[in-house]
Design an enzyme around this catalytic site. Structure first.
Site, PDB file in Angstrom:
ATOM      1  N   SER A   1      -9.914  45.853  28.265  1.00 41.91           N
ATOM      2  CA  SER A   1     -10.154  46.679  26.946  1.00 41.91           C
ATOM      3  C   SER A   1     -11.556  47.391  27.069  1.00 41.91           C
ATOM      4  O   SER A   1     -12.001  47.009  27.858  1.00 41.91           O
ATOM      5  CB  SER A   1      -9.552  46.362  25.668  1.00 41.91           C
ATOM      6  OG  SER A   1      -9.749  47.284  25.215  1.00 41.91           O
TER       7      SER A   1
ATOM      8  N   TYR B   1      -9.422  39.589  19.444  1.00 37.87           N
ATOM      9  CA  TYR B   1      -9.161  40.431  20.944  1.00 37.87           C
ATOM     10  C   TYR B   1     -10.550  41.044  21.792  1.00 37.87           C
ATOM     11  O   TYR B   1     -10.571  40.916  22.817  1.00 37.87           O
ATOM     12  CB  TYR B   1      -8.840  41.890  20.003  1.00 37.87           C
ATOM     13  CG  TYR B   1      -7.991  43.189  20.903  1.00 37.87           C
ATOM     14  CD1 TYR B   1      -6.961  42.833  21.503  1.00 37.87           C
ATOM     15  CD2 TYR B   1      -9.413  43.956  21.822  1.00 37.87           C
ATOM     16  CE1 TYR B   1      -6.580  43.304  22.836  1.00 37.87           C
ATOM     17  CE2 TYR B   1      -8.069  44.994  22.590  1.00 37.87           C
ATOM     18  CZ  TYR B   1      -7.257  44.593  22.666  1.00 37.87           C
ATOM     19  OH  TYR B   1      -6.641  45.388  23.773  1.00 37.87           O
TER      20      TYR B   1
END
Length: 249
Positions: free
Chosen positions: A139, A152
């Site tokens: 990401s 995350y």
């Protein structure tokens, strides 16, 4: 027919990114084993996808070693050596500061996002053809930080580290291992996060990127297709942004 006769595994198959990736691969002629823990989502995927390639589905929890071994074994039994692997499964949790972040939520994210990627490579790589390609889904938040989403962010940074390690180990076999790093993509996970981050306002993540728009799942699918293909034959151990410039500044 970029992937005609190629055998590819995609995890996180029923999510927005997984679905877009699989649609593209099937249209390009690939045989795809779609893996997800959501049985109903996989059934919906079957109804949506059509093309020259062949789609098979497999229900598995990517954080469970036995189930990961089962999907890797199934792909090999169906078609022989694996040519491509998209390690895409991932989850997010509600926004909390580090001091308020529940331990169980941290562990759950790391189990899926990190352990799942590790187990996928552990069991798929031995069944992969020399010269194959792995794409691990990191990401933009694997490159920069993000307040309120410590698990995350940590997990996506870890994926980039594992990608570099696997690229070094698998290079002698001609197997390329790269990471894709999407930014704010128009999908359920992004919109859910935005609802918390921008609660009570009309703001969106689109305002935080130079291109001033959300990316699309198809934008990510295009990058993944490139990284799986021979067009990226000299790229390995790298992280490729598809983030509208989010990580540029």
């Amino acid at each position: 027919m970029l992937f005609s006769g190629k055998n590819i595994i995609v995890t996180g198959a029923s999510g927005d990114l997984g679905t877009a990736i699989i649609k593209r691969l099937i249209c390009q002629g690939a045989n795809v084993l779609a893996v997800d823990s959501d049985d109903a989502g996989l059934s919906h995927l079957v109804a949506e996808v059509s093309g020259a390639g062949v789609l098979e589905i497999f229900v598995a929890d990517v954080s469970n070693g036995e189930e990961v071994l089962s999907y890797a074994t199934r792909a090999f039994a169906l078609w022989g050596p694996v040519d491509g692997f998209v390690n895409n499964a991932g989850i997010q949790t509600p926004v909390r500061s580090i001091v308020e972040f529940p331990e169980e939520d941290f562990d759950r994210v790391m189990a899926v996002n990190v352990r799942g990627v590790f187990l996928g490579m552990k069991h798929v790589l031995p069944r992969m053809r020399d010269g194959g390609s792995v794409v691990n889904m990191s990401s933009a938040l694997g490159v920069v930080g993000g307040a309120g989403i410590v698990a995350y962010v940590a997990s996506k940074h870890a994926i980039i580290g594992m990608t570099k390690t696997a690229a070094l180990e698998q290079g002698p076999r001609g197997i390329r291992v790269n990471a894709a790093a999407p930014g704010p993509i128009a999908c359920r996970m992004t919109f859910k996060l935005a609802d918390e981050v921008f609660a009570g306002s009309n703001k969106s993540f689109a305002e935080t990127v130079p291109l001033r728009r959300h990316g699309t799942p198809e934008d990510v699918a295009g990058l993944v297709s490139y990284l799986l293909s021979d067009d990226s034959s000299y790229a390995t151990g790298t992280t490729h942004a598809v983030d509208g410039g989010f990580t540029t500044g």
